[in-house]
Motif scaffolding. Sequence first.
Motif, PDB file in Angstrom:
ATOM      1  N   LYS A  54       0.809  -1.222   0.000  1.00 51.20           N
ATOM      2  CA  LYS A  54       0.000   0.000   0.000  1.00 51.20           C
ATOM      3  C   LYS A  54       0.845   1.276   0.000  1.00 51.20           C
ATOM      4  CE  LYS A  54      -1.128   0.587   4.958  1.00 51.20           C
ATOM      5  NZ  LYS A  54      -2.255   0.608   5.914  1.00 51.20           N
ATOM      6  N   LEU A 112       4.060   6.102  -3.710  1.00 52.46           N
ATOM      7  CA  LEU A 112       3.418   7.265  -3.099  1.00 52.46           C
ATOM      8  C   LEU A 112       4.312   8.501  -3.084  1.00 52.46           C
ATOM      9  CD1 LEU A 112       1.690   5.611   0.004  1.00 52.46           C
ATOM     10  CD2 LEU A 112       0.734   6.032  -2.270  1.00 52.46           C
ATOM     11  N   ILE A 122      -0.942  10.734  -4.274  1.00 51.91           N
ATOM     12  CA  ILE A 122      -1.730   9.508  -4.404  1.00 51.91           C
ATOM     13  C   ILE A 122      -2.225   9.074  -3.018  1.00 51.91           C
ATOM     14  CG2 ILE A 122      -1.633   7.039  -4.981  1.00 51.91           C
ATOM     15  CD1 ILE A 122       0.351   7.746  -7.183  1.00 51.91           C
ATOM     16  N   ARG A 139      -4.447   6.024  -0.882  1.00 55.31           N
ATOM     17  CA  ARG A 139      -5.002   4.678  -0.925  1.00 55.31           C
ATOM     18  C   ARG A 139      -5.818   4.410   0.340  1.00 55.31           C
ATOM     19  NH1 ARG A 139       0.310   2.873  -3.076  1.00 55.31           N
ATOM     20  NH2 ARG A 139       0.041   2.826  -5.344  1.00 55.31           N
ATOM     21  N   GLU A 140      -7.034   3.952   0.142  1.00 48.78           N
ATOM     22  CA  GLU A 140      -7.900   3.521   1.242  1.00 48.78           C
ATOM     23  C   GLU A 140      -7.699   2.018   1.437  1.00 48.78           C
ATOM     24  OE1 GLU A 140     -11.798   4.664  -0.001  1.00 48.78           O
ATOM     25  OE2 GLU A 140     -11.394   6.821   0.189  1.00 48.78           O
ATOM     26  N   ASP A 141      -7.279   1.647   2.631  1.00 51.36           N
ATOM     27  CA  ASP A 141      -6.923   0.248   2.920  1.00 51.36           C
ATOM     28  C   ASP A 141      -8.015  -0.391   3.773  1.00 51.36           C
ATOM     29  OD1 ASP A 141      -5.728  -2.148   3.426  1.00 51.36           O
ATOM     30  OD2 ASP A 141      -4.097  -1.341   4.648  1.00 51.36           O
TER      31      ASP A 141
END
Length: 257
Positions: free
Chosen positions: A45, A49, A62, A64-66
Amino acid sequence: MANSQIEWTDTTWNPVAGCSMVKSGCLNCYAMEMSRRLEAMGVEKYRGLLKKTNHKMIWNGIIREDKQTLSLPYKWKKPRKIFVNSMSDLFHSGVSDNFIHQIWKVMEDTPRHFYQILTKRPQRMADFVTKLNRVLPNVWLGTSVENQEVTDRIEHLRGAPAIVRFISFEPLIGSVGNINLNNIHWAIVGGESGSSARPIKEEWIDNIYDACRIYNTAFFFKQWGRWGKDNKKRSKKANGREYKGAVWNELPLSLNI
């Protein structure tokens, strides 16, 4: 998640990865360096970035939803103080309202924990929690204020419905002037760490300490960082945590943790 090395919390919980820089306080963000290390370790993840600018790796925006990490607090049976998104900003524009609602649901379902949410985007945070029309007693809302340039964040924080409102004056890289801490329950103060750290001045800390005494705000001095009170560079450990001859670990007085 491992226990946190951050003095004012127990554990970090990172359902969001990635960020972007907003002001000078972001310049030496520890999360950028940690993200670089985690990417090198193969943690997916955190891949991609960062971008290189002026020989320095910085956030590229960027986000990211984890969803895989959402359930972690359910597994922690003993009460903890949990720093939400130490590696990102929950109220970044790249985080969807829907995902924030999912995080809120986890916090509501686990009242044994206290959640500490720190953002550099307090206006969105205030708007979000106002629309919720309910205050979770185990959720603390905070914003970062590193110098006088961003003290307007305090007004947005003050307008956010919360049982505890706190400010992280870290890294403190300039004076914040004579600040109004009315309805702010907790102040965390700290200098910057790392080889590129910018100095902290004792008089800047004094301004915040004095405001805490005026407004009955709990005062927590986290560290001097790379620069000591004598304006000399040395290790963070060598500079220690003493201020005014004491270690200040105050927490919001209304809480029994």
